[in-house]
Enzyme design. Sequence first.
Site, PDB file in Angstrom:
ATOM      1  CG  ASP A   1      -1.859   1.343   1.201  1.00 21.76           C
ATOM      2  OD1 ASP A   1      -2.938   1.235   0.660  1.00 21.76           O
ATOM      3  OD2 ASP A   1      -1.351   2.328   1.913  1.00 21.76           O
TER       4      ASP A   1
ATOM      5  CE1 TYR B   1       0.664   7.447   2.816  1.00 19.58           C
ATOM      6  CE2 TYR B   1       1.068   5.322   1.863  1.00 19.58           C
ATOM      7  CZ  TYR B   1       0.289   6.071   2.502  1.00 19.58           C
ATOM      8  OH  TYR B   1      -0.792   5.694   2.920  1.00 19.58           O
TER       9      TYR B   1
ATOM     10  CE  LYS C   1      -3.920   4.784   0.451  1.00 20.93           C
ATOM     11  NZ  LYS C   1      -2.455   4.340   0.568  1.00 20.93           N
TER      12      LYS C   1
ATOM     13  CG  HIS D   1      -4.591   9.850   0.338  1.00 21.50           C
ATOM     14  ND1 HIS D   1      -3.189   9.734   0.113  1.00 21.50           N
ATOM     15  CD2 HIS D   1      -4.686   9.163   1.561  1.00 21.50           C
ATOM     16  CE1 HIS D   1      -2.570   8.947   1.355  1.00 21.50           C
ATOM     17  NE2 HIS D   1      -3.542   9.004   2.253  1.00 21.50           N
TER      18      HIS D   1
END
Length: 281
Positions: A44, A49, A74, A107
Amino acid sequence: MENYFTLKGGIRMPAIGYGTFKSTDGGDERLIHMALDTGYRLLDTAAFYGNEEFVGKAVKESGLGREEIFITTKVWKTELGYERTKASVEQSLKRLQTDYVDLCLIHWPKPEPDTENWKELDRGSWKALEEFLRQGKARAIGVSNFLPYHLDALMEEAEILPAVDQLELHVGYTQEAAVAYCREHGIQVQAWSPLGRRRVLEEPAVVRIAAKYGVSPAQLLLKYLLAQDIAVIPKSSSMERMKENLDLPDFEISREDFYFLRCLPQTGWGGEHPDLPRVYF
């Protein structure tokens, strides 16, 4: 317990995945390699990120076939809207070095809590994700941190319903209304932060019940969610804990213990809510 949940369209998603948030803060993909070596087959990640390149590199170097690894990414909340979402996903695919992702999520439902045109932005983003799904660039599409009223607004114009809603869920923060809504609409719930941070792992009642079953607090917390058909994406930085989270013993939580855990006061919440300012603890 099944090792997979079946999403809309017949896509099989591993019940337990590896959350990569902050996993590459050391500047390499070592922990992602470790997760794959341990046996995780769902990774994930997210544009936010900043580690999609690392995830893509680890997958390429793993020796596993692309079809063996379920990749989720996302679209960040600042990229909502049709055109921005299209550009975001294309960039994610490039960074991941893949022609498709297995699951692509919006997200957050709003750029900021007070954003007024969030419904229009979400619908534009969803239209873009529907196109990626039809083009085969995403095998499934869904959302993250969407509550029932966000989903209602999205689905008023959606041609394809979300396959997944990824929510912060754990003992001490059960989001009962959102989970019930998703079940009613056939949306698979997936829990981020399923261990609820140290406050939950060290909660005396959790420690006591885990000892009763001869398992770790983390294993008890994951089992609690999986028993409700909620997928989980724990994250860890040690191989021992990665194995512990993935290889759950075969045990059943009693009805009494299950409802005791379900009714614990709120604890371990991360402080994020799509419609409220960030709370810092």
